[in-house]
Design a protein around this motif. Structure first.
Motif, short mmCIF file in Angstrom:
data_model
loop_
_atom_site.label_atom_id
_atom_site.label_comp_id
_atom_site.label_asym_id
_atom_site.label_seq_id
_atom_site.Cartn_x
_atom_site.Cartn_y
_atom_site.Cartn_z
N ARG A 23 6.53 0.98 -5.76
CA ARG A 23 6.34 1.97 -4.70
C ARG A 23 6.87 3.34 -5.13
O ARG A 23 6.25 4.38 -4.89
CB ARG A 23 7.03 1.51 -3.42
CG ARG A 23 6.41 0.26 -2.79
CD ARG A 23 7.08 -0.08 -1.45
NE ARG A 23 6.51 -1.28 -0.88
CZ ARG A 23 7.09 -2.48 -0.90
NH1 ARG A 23 8.29 -2.63 -1.46
NH2 ARG A 23 6.49 -3.54 -0.36
N ALA A 26 4.57 4.88 -7.83
CA ALA A 26 3.31 5.31 -7.22
C ALA A 26 3.51 6.59 -6.43
O ALA A 26 2.65 7.48 -6.43
CB ALA A 26 2.75 4.21 -6.34
N ILE A 49 -0.13 0.41 -2.33
CA ILE A 49 0.11 1.62 -3.13
C ILE A 49 -1.11 2.05 -3.94
O ILE A 49 -1.04 3.03 -4.69
CB ILE A 49 1.30 1.41 -4.08
CG1 ILE A 49 0.99 0.33 -5.13
CG2 ILE A 49 2.57 1.08 -3.31
CD1 ILE A 49 2.05 0.19 -6.21
#
Length: 253
Positions: A23, A26, A49
């Motif tokens: 996460r 991304a 994501i």
């Protein structure tokens, strides 16, 4: 390292430290491939994501090679590898139930140590062919060790040995890959709020957190991910294992 549009591979990306790292990368603009034995968990994070999910036993050379090929076909060669895949067996060498089966020790080493090396070697092979970035880097690999690799507890012989191997791997790997512009680092987390610990009773979780000097709580996966980003941002960090443990030193049991 500017992560925008760079390809990052995260093993164990379906949960815990790996999911938090996926996460975070991304959010910084990276194209993320999540590699996990639990493909359903990896797909859930990948959908969240906009990443790619691949099933892989990291200890298998064939499966790892196939995963790298599929990831490269989708996102190009990776500049970043973060190895979070691992298992945490707990068993004494000799207990009232008998002697530890050798297969259990072997599996911990295969997944945690050999699996990390397996992914590292394939990452290095591909990253070595990339053009260097403005910093001179071609790539960065971060393995996940554990403070158990420094002071393993009773019942952690297999786990501690596998994580200690990652610590010992870090410097020689960094030295070997330095001429190629590939950095190798390791993070040694303390007691973190992962799926395994979340399964414990709340009182047990609080007791474990209270054993940490400061902050006296369980570590958050997002804090691991923040350290990953710091390592990627600082090209002078190389060949080192960083403890992320709130000054915790593990007691014998």
């Amino acid at each position: 390292m500017d992560l925008n549009n760079l390809h990052a591979i995260i093993t164990g990306g379906g949960s815990g430290l790996g999911a938090a790292t996926a996460r975070a990368l991304a959010a910084r603009g990276a194209n993320v491939t999540l590699v996990d034995f639990n493909i359903e968990a990896a797909r859930a994070v990948a959908e969240e994501i906009g990443g790619l999910a691949l099933r892989c036993d990291v200890a298998s050379s064939d499966e790892a090679e196939a995963a790298f090929a599929a990831a490269e076909a989708k996102n190009g060669k990776a500049r970043v590898l973060v190895n979070c895949a691992g298992i945490a067996p707990a068993k004494k060498i000799l207990s009232k139930a008998g002697v530890m089966p050798l297969v259990e020790f072997r599996r911990a080493v295969e997944v945690n140590l050999i699996g990390s090396f397996n992914m590292l070697r394939l990452f290095a092979e591909a990253a070595a062919t990339l053009d260097p970035l403005d910093t001179g880097e071609r790539g960065v690999a971060i393995n996940t060790a554990s403070i158990a690799g420094f002071e393993g507890q009773i019942g952690q012989t297999a786990y501690a040995a596998s994580k200690g191997g990652i610590i010992a791997l870090t410097l020689p790997a960094a030295r070997e890959l330095a001429p190629l512009g590939i950095r190798v680092m390791a993070i040694a987390p303390g007691i973190f709020e992962t799926a395994m610990l979340k399964g414990l009773p709340e009182a047990a979780q609080q007791s474990l957190g209270a054993s940490v000097p400061f902050p006296s709580r369980l570590g958050q996966p997002a804090e691991y991910a923040r350290l990953v980003l710091s390592i990627l941002d600082n090209p002078m960090l190389n060949g080192e294992t960083i403890r992320l443990d709130g000054a915790l030193r593990m007691a014998p049991k």
